[in-house]
Design an enzyme around this catalytic site. Structure first.
Site, PDB file in Angstrom:
ATOM      1  N   TRP A   9       3.807   9.802  -8.710  1.00 50.64           N
ATOM      2  CA  TRP A   9       2.871   8.728  -9.080  1.00 50.64           C
ATOM      3  C   TRP A   9       2.880   7.628  -8.013  1.00 50.64           C
ATOM      4  O   TRP A   9       1.862   6.996  -7.749  1.00 50.64           O
ATOM      5  CB  TRP A   9       3.285   8.154 -10.441  1.00 50.64           C
ATOM      6  N   HIS A  10       4.040   7.438  -7.389  1.00 49.03           N
ATOM      7  CA  HIS A  10       4.153   6.376  -6.390  1.00 49.03           C
ATOM      8  C   HIS A  10       3.462   6.705  -5.080  1.00 49.03           C
ATOM      9  O   HIS A  10       3.191   5.803  -4.283  1.00 49.03           O
ATOM     10  CB  HIS A  10       5.624   6.054  -6.122  1.00 49.03           C
ATOM     11  N   GLY A  11       3.214   7.975  -4.820  1.00 51.82           N
ATOM     12  CA  GLY A  11       2.547   8.300  -3.564  1.00 51.82           C
ATOM     13  C   GLY A  11       2.483   9.789  -3.318  1.00 51.82           C
ATOM     14  O   GLY A  11       3.245  10.563  -3.902  1.00 51.82           O
ATOM     15  N   PHE A  14      -0.095   1.638  -4.767  1.00 61.79           N
ATOM     16  CA  PHE A  14      -0.002   2.761  -5.696  1.00 61.79           C
ATOM     17  C   PHE A  14      -1.231   2.801  -6.589  1.00 61.79           C
ATOM     18  O   PHE A  14      -1.389   3.600  -7.416  1.00 61.79           O
ATOM     19  CB  PHE A  14       1.270   2.660  -6.538  1.00 61.79           C
TER      20      PHE A  14
END
Lengths: 302, 484
Positions: free
Chosen positions: B329-331, B484
């Site tokens: 989800w962060h990248g 994000f």
């Protein structure tokens, strides 16, 4: 709503009072520093009155030994160079503050690519060191406006000393004084060449805004009849390209002597006179100051 | 327009004045105004993505009503609409955030096994805040499908929930039911709530500008040039990075929550002093709470139920998958997936020993402080988190391995930037002192009598402002979580 707005108003009043009160205390300690950049800024702005001053960033700060140069020139010399990437935005504001108090006979400006190229690591933020000197001169105030710092500094007196806490504490606690060095700060140690062998590169385009202020610096000196000399001290290893084209052409255009030693024999490629790739050590500084002094003698007449 | 900027202050003053002076207590008008303000705010950051945000909002609004209308009469159709919503929401994320990553990864894989591919990557502009607003959209259709809430019949309310300006760019990820319930009533200024909001805004500013932005100068200097720094400097920067991230993201959350409070809207909490955690499970219950809560409800729980036949190992698989998703989800990079996997694996001993299922109470000695063994556990947890963040901070796996190797083998003098470190560390101590006080001594106050006590609130807020003026980095750095 009325109660809430009253609370906001009280917060604003307390903030304003605290801002003014703390700034008075911080200002006192700011002026009593003896070792850090703040000491030099204060001295140059409020006390120094030597006829010859050297200005520039860290390479000026560490390369020119006033006592060595004074011996040759037989006149008072002060090194007003400052550690860090203090580029032409800062130097112009700083010059205006100096000129608000006295007019030196000669200014030797150590030019660096940060003064005229679009280097990513040195922009208007360097003017931040001048916020404590707001309202000293219109030129300095203009630079603070360019950097977006003027109105913040007018609004909050404490903001003028933003991020200075560490330096103010260190400058008051340390027993070592910069006073005897007339602004010069020696670097001790020898360059370790085992790590990096590629020369310094400045692959950046011309920054027209910086060039504008470099010209303004020249114009200011002309206006006050100050003899201006450009200097470029040696690097251990540097890729020339068009690195000195701008100061070279500006010097020719404005009839300014340009002592260009970027690739000086006995210095470039000699690790024993360097502290790191861009800065001479104490031995190198003394040796180089003697060379520069003899060249300056041709231009500076008592 | 970052929340700690002059632009935002002017924007918010206009919103606030109209909200309370012209539209006070008028729910519909206030919501329309909030919606307009939110779209202006989003457009100011990225106007090109407004049509996407609006279209997604319209589609999910329709889906919500369709799911609600079929909830009792036609469960199958309701499920179909829900699935469509989830697929669309994930599709948005996959397209904008992960498509190029997967193309590149497959291409690299095929090339590695000798099958030459010449796939070109798409030129895709990732909308700011997509990871936040898509999770809100998905959460809405699931909640309506689960009949935890009625579908929202007001498009304005729903669109305001999705685009609410304090949270659209960096969260927290609000759940639809409690948020929409607040929009159904007109808001008048709540003195207590607004006061707390004001205090949290300035505390958030202190965290962001005095701690996060200051420490980031050191972190960027070391990590940005990792090859030239020794293991001691990299190790020190590694220990500072979780604190920088906490101050950055929790600082933003504080400001967003504070702005919400000023508008009379309670936003979900996102952090609860995570570094006072005794193990990694407790840490994640206190770190980015709105994201972990979201993934617990919509990923971990369903997976856990699906894997229930495998007993403890089923839960372990579920948690590892959940954490890989948290990482991703962060990248869009394998380092983020490994970051998630690392945290998932840290749960394994906790789940096998049963510690995961126990709730750690805040243990105190007679003096109200944590016992020594608890402090040691906290330090250990912090070290585990710091180590994992090397993966998070590094652009590639090779970079992360290089940093880890250097920390283990290449010792030398610490790179010191006195100005940055002294200012940053001093502010860090202030931040942790406040956290410590809130965690262990929240019922006690200094100066509990006299005029100082009378003006305690005002003095505290003014104190935060003065600290920001003296110690803050005031050049409007972007928040880490914006990307994000």
């Amino acid at each position: 709503m009325k109660k809430f707005l009253t609370r906001v108003l009280i917060i604003l009043i307390i903030t304003l009072v605290a801002d003014r009160a703390f700034s008075v205390v911080v200002k006192i300690f700011f002026k009593t520093t003896t070792t850090t950049d703040e000491y030099k800024l204060n001295t140059v702005t409020y006390k120094m009155n030597d006829p010859v001053i050297f200005m520039g960033s860290s390479r000026c700060h560490h390369h020119y030994v006033p006592s060595v140069i004074e011996d040759t020139l037989k006149t008072g010399v002060y090194n007003a160079g400052l550690w860090g990437m203090h580029n032409i935005y800062f130097q112009y504001g700083f010059l205006c503050n100096i000129l608000a108090r006295y007019t030196p006979k000669t200014i030797c400006l150590e030019v660096h690519p940060i003064d005229y190229l679009a280097t990513p690591f040195s922009q208007t933020a360097t003017v931040g060191s001048l916020t404590p000197y707001i309202n000293v001169s219109p030129g300095c105030d203009d630079m603070l406006k360019v950097a977006g710092l003027y109105y913040k500094s007018e609004l909050s007196e404490l903001y003028r000393y933003n991020s200075q806490f560490a330096n103010i504490v260190a400058g008051n606690v340390s027993t070592r004084s910069l006073a005897s060095d007339k602004g010069f700060k020696p670097l001790y140690g020898k360059l370790d060449t085992t790590f990096k062998t590629t020369p310094e590169r400045f692959p950046f385009g011309i920054d027209t805004a910086k060039v504008h202020y470099l010209q303004a610096f020249i114009d200011k000196c002309k206006e006050k009849h100050i003899q201006l000399i450009f200097l470029f001290s040696p690097f251990y290893a540097v890729e020339k390209n068009h690195m000195v084209d701008i100061p070279d052409s500006m010097a020719k255009k404005n009839n300014i002597p340009f002592i260009n030693h970027y690739n000086l024999a006995g210095f470039t490629g000699h690790p024993e006179v360097y502290y790191d790739f861009g800065h001479l050590n104490e031995t190198g500084a003394k040796k180089y100051s003697a060379i520069v002094a003899s060249e300056l003698k041709k231009y500076i007449k008592n | 327009m970052v929340v700690n900027s002059i632009n935002f202050l002017i924007f918010f003053l206009v919103v606030f004045v109209v909200y309370y002076f012209l539209l006070n207590g008028k729910a519909k008008a206030q919501n329309v105004w909030l919606l307009l303000a939110s779209y202006f705010f989003y457009g100011f950051a990225e106007w090109k993505m407004i049509p996407l945000l609006l279209t997604a909002t319209v589609v999910f609004y329709g889906l919500g009503i369709a799911i609600g209308n079929n909830a009792e009469s036609n469960k199958k159709r309701s499920s179909l609409f829900t699935t469509l919503g989830v697929v669309l929401g994930l599709g948005l994320l996959l397209y904008f955030k992960y498509l190029n990553f997967f193309i590149q990864s497959f291409s690299d894989f095929f090339n590695a096994i000798g099958l030459q591919t010449h796939w070109t990557l798409f030129s895709i502009l990732m909308p700011i805040g997509i990871s936040f607003f898509t999770f809100k959209l998905i959460s809405y259709v699931i909640e309506v499908h689960r009949e935890n809430m009625e579908p929202c019949r007001s498009f304005v309310d729903f669109a305001t929930y999705i685009a609410f300006f304090p949270t659209i760019l960096s969260g927290p990820i609000d759940r639809p039911k409690p948020f929409l319930a607040q929009l159904s009533k007109g808001r008048t200024l709540d003195y207590e709530l607004a006061s707390i909001g004001l205090k949290r805004i300035f505390w958030g500013m202190f965290m962001k500008m005095c701690v996060a932005d200051r420490l980031s100068i050191y972190g960027d200097a070391v990590f940005g040039n990792a090859i030239h720094h020794n293991g001691v400097s990299l190790g020190f920067a590694t220990l500072l990075y979780p604190i920088q991230m906490y101050a950055d993201f929790a600082g933003y959350s504080e400001m967003a929550i504070g702005v919400g409070y000023l508008l009379g809207i309670k936003i979900t909490e996102n952090f609860k002093r995570p570094f006072f955690s005794q193990n990694i499970a407790e840490y994640w219950r206190k770190w980015h709470i709105s994201l972990t809560g979201w993934l617990t409800d919509y990923v971990f729980m369903p997976l856990n139920v699906s894997f229930r036949n495998m007993e403890k190992w089923g839960s372990i698989f579920a948690i590892i998958i959940t954490f890989i998703l948290i990482g991703m989800w962060h990248g869009a990079a394998w380092t983020f997936a490994l970051f998630g996997l690392y945290h998932g694996l840290l749960y394994v001993p906790l789940m096998l020993s049963g510690a995961f299922f126990k709730k750690n109470k805040v243990k105190k000695t007679k003096s109200g402080l944590p016992p020594f063994n608890v402090v040691l556990k906290m330090i250990w947890t912090f070290l585990l988190v710091s180590f994992g963040l090397i993966l998070f901070r590094s652009a590639t796996l090779a970079d992360a391995i290089m940093v880890m190797k250097k920390i283990a083998t290449e010792w030398g003098p610490l790179f010191v930037d006195y100005k940055t470190l002294i200012n940053g560390l001093l502010c860090m101590v202030i931040m942790f002192y406040k956290d410590f006080w809130d965690e262990y001594k929240s019922d006690k106050h200094l100066f509990s009598k006299g005029i100082i006590n009378r003006y305690r609130f005002e003095l505290t807020v003014a104190g935060y402002i003065v600290l920001v003026l003296f110690f803050g980095v005031l050049d409007g750095n972007q928040f880490i979580y914006f990307k994000f």
